[in-house]
Design a protein around this motif. Structure first.
Motif, mmCIF file in Angstrom:
data_model
loop_
_atom_site.group_PDB
_atom_site.id
_atom_site.type_symbol
_atom_site.label_atom_id
_atom_site.label_comp_id
_atom_site.label_asym_id
_atom_site.label_seq_id
_atom_site.Cartn_x
_atom_site.Cartn_y
_atom_site.Cartn_z
ATOM 1 N N SER A 89 0.847 -0.925 -0.064
ATOM 2 C CA SER A 89 -0.181 0.358 -0.289
ATOM 3 C C SER A 89 1.161 1.154 0.167
ATOM 4 O O SER A 89 0.313 2.095 -0.344
ATOM 5 C CB SER A 89 -1.048 -0.348 1.502
ATOM 6 N N ALA A 92 1.827 1.465 -4.245
ATOM 7 C CA ALA A 92 1.193 2.308 -4.498
ATOM 8 C C ALA A 92 1.097 3.760 -4.557
ATOM 9 O O ALA A 92 0.253 4.936 -5.321
ATOM 10 C CB ALA A 92 -0.840 1.145 -3.973
ATOM 11 N N ALA A 96 0.926 5.097 -7.996
ATOM 12 C CA ALA A 96 -0.392 6.620 -8.037
ATOM 13 C C ALA A 96 -0.428 7.583 -8.822
ATOM 14 O O ALA A 96 -0.523 7.564 -9.742
ATOM 15 C CB ALA A 96 -1.346 6.504 -7.444
ATOM 16 N N CYS A 111 -1.718 -2.204 -11.502
ATOM 17 C CA CYS A 111 -1.446 -2.957 -10.301
ATOM 18 C C CYS A 111 -2.122 -4.005 -10.681
ATOM 19 O O CYS A 111 -3.330 -4.451 -11.373
ATOM 20 C CB CYS A 111 -1.995 -2.620 -8.809
ATOM 21 N N LEU A 120 -10.683 -5.875 -4.611
ATOM 22 C CA LEU A 120 -9.268 -4.172 -5.026
ATOM 23 C C LEU A 120 -9.658 -2.907 -5.221
ATOM 24 O O LEU A 120 -9.119 -2.183 -4.768
ATOM 25 C CB LEU A 120 -8.387 -4.939 -6.143
ATOM 26 N N LEU A 121 -11.520 -3.563 -6.187
ATOM 27 C CA LEU A 121 -11.764 -2.008 -6.036
ATOM 28 C C LEU A 121 -11.928 -1.434 -4.911
ATOM 29 O O LEU A 121 -11.777 0.471 -5.418
ATOM 30 C CB LEU A 121 -13.215 -1.955 -7.070
ATOM 31 N N TYR A 123 -10.922 -1.608 -1.600
ATOM 32 C CA TYR A 123 -9.971 -0.753 -1.123
ATOM 33 C C TYR A 123 -9.806 0.361 -1.981
ATOM 34 O O TYR A 123 -8.893 0.938 -1.026
ATOM 35 C CB TYR A 123 -8.691 -2.097 -1.158
ATOM 36 N N ARG A 124 -9.178 -0.359 -3.326
ATOM 37 C CA ARG A 124 -8.536 1.229 -3.973
ATOM 38 C C ARG A 124 -9.780 2.449 -3.563
ATOM 39 O O ARG A 124 -8.902 4.132 -3.553
ATOM 40 C CB ARG A 124 -8.582 0.920 -5.565
ATOM 41 N N GLU A 125 -10.598 2.356 -3.628
ATOM 42 C CA GLU A 125 -11.136 3.752 -3.210
ATOM 43 C C GLU A 125 -10.470 4.188 -1.963
ATOM 44 O O GLU A 125 -10.557 5.288 -1.758
ATOM 45 C CB GLU A 125 -13.296 3.352 -3.099
ATOM 46 N N TRP A 129 -6.789 5.636 -4.199
ATOM 47 C CA TRP A 129 -5.997 5.923 -5.283
ATOM 48 C C TRP A 129 -6.805 5.750 -7.462
ATOM 49 O O TRP A 129 -8.296 5.566 -7.054
ATOM 50 C CB TRP A 129 -4.864 4.152 -5.364
ATOM 51 N N SER A 130 -6.103 5.935 -8.174
ATOM 52 C CA SER A 130 -6.656 6.260 -9.360
ATOM 53 C C SER A 130 -6.344 4.967 -10.357
ATOM 54 O O SER A 130 -6.824 4.845 -11.668
ATOM 55 C CB SER A 130 -7.196 7.082 -9.819
ATOM 56 N N TRP A 133 -6.662 -1.298 -11.616
ATOM 57 C CA TRP A 133 -5.897 -3.109 -11.153
ATOM 58 C C TRP A 133 -6.975 -3.854 -11.614
ATOM 59 O O TRP A 133 -7.806 -4.015 -11.795
ATOM 60 C CB TRP A 133 -6.791 -2.583 -9.363
#
Length: 251
Positions: A89, A92, A96, A111, A120-121, A123-125, A129-130, A133
């Protein structure tokens, strides 16, 4: 703050000149290694890997997104994880903001993890991050690069004394030690030429420090990394500093 040698400005400048000469040697050596890295033979990727993405199932060639070069960060987020690896993390966080700059040089950065895409999405939110993944469920992509290990392969490690930091990182990801160390971090690089995908570079472990910008900065502070002898790793996800962390599950 520990005691440290104190000197005059003249002593500092003389010592700094000596150090600068060594730093310049290291820079030139790094440039030479970068050249040799680019000269590695390209290996055609013959397996038909498939990835789950926000826009459906895609091939490795599809992930280039119209560009000729692809960088894939193999993010430790296995199927049993409840949150992405803390160290990955932090990496990342560095990757990012660089996505847009890499695109300007004909490079797509994504990623890849083995957890389900919805995990994954989400956690990305959370992390803000953008980057794209993808999920490799059902694919040997990570395994073929050495970033996925079997319980049998890990048995010598599991039967030994598990470092406290490993247990800490496993708890932070909501899994047990086996679930955590089954995954491995890495960076792999690809070229797309005349419809053929070539693997051009793979690295892991300290080869990933280029994406751990905080280490380069800490190396230039008076006290450095200060990690020697620490049983608990200092690193946290960027939204966890200052919080009292509870393990997501009992291990």
């Amino acid at each position: 703050m520990p005691e440290h040698r104190v000197g005059t400005q003249e002593e500092f400048e003389a010592a700094r000149e000596d150090l600068l000469a060594e730093e310049k040697k290291l820079t030139r050596r790094s440039d030479e290694l970068a050249r040799r890295r680019r000269e590695l033979p390209w290996v055609p990727v013959e397996k038909d890997y498939r990835f789950e993405t926000e826009n459906g199932t895609k091939s490795l060639a599809d992930l280039f997104d119209g560009r000729s070069q692809l960088l894939v960060y193999h993010f430790m987020f296995g199927p049993p994880y409840e949150a992405g690896c803390t160290v990955c993390s932090s990496i990342a966080d560095t990757l990012a903001p660089n996505v847009v700059h890499l695109k300007a040089r004909d490079v797509t950065l994504i990623c890849s993890s083995r957890a389900p895409l919805d995990k994954l999405l989400a956690y990305r939110e959370r992390m803000g991050w953008s980057f794209d993944w993808v999920s490799t469920i059902g694919s040997d992509f990570h395994r073929d690069l050495g970033f996925l290990h079997t319980e049998e392969e890990l048995r010598p490690f599991l039967e030994g004394e598990i470092p406290p930091t490993v247990r800490q990182m496993a708890r932070a990801s909501g899994t047990d030690v086996l679930g955590y160390v089954t995954e491995g971090p890495g960076l792999s690089s690809y070229a797309l030429s005349d419809g053929t995908v070539y693997r051009t570079y793979v690295t892991t472990a300290r080869g990933l420090e280029l994406a751990m910008a905080y280490y380069g900065l800490l190396d230039r502070t008076p006290m450095g990394r200060q990690e020697d002898g620490e049983e608990m790793f200092w690193l946290r996800r960027h939204d966890e500093y200052g919080k009292t962390l509870e393990p997501p599950i009992s291990l």
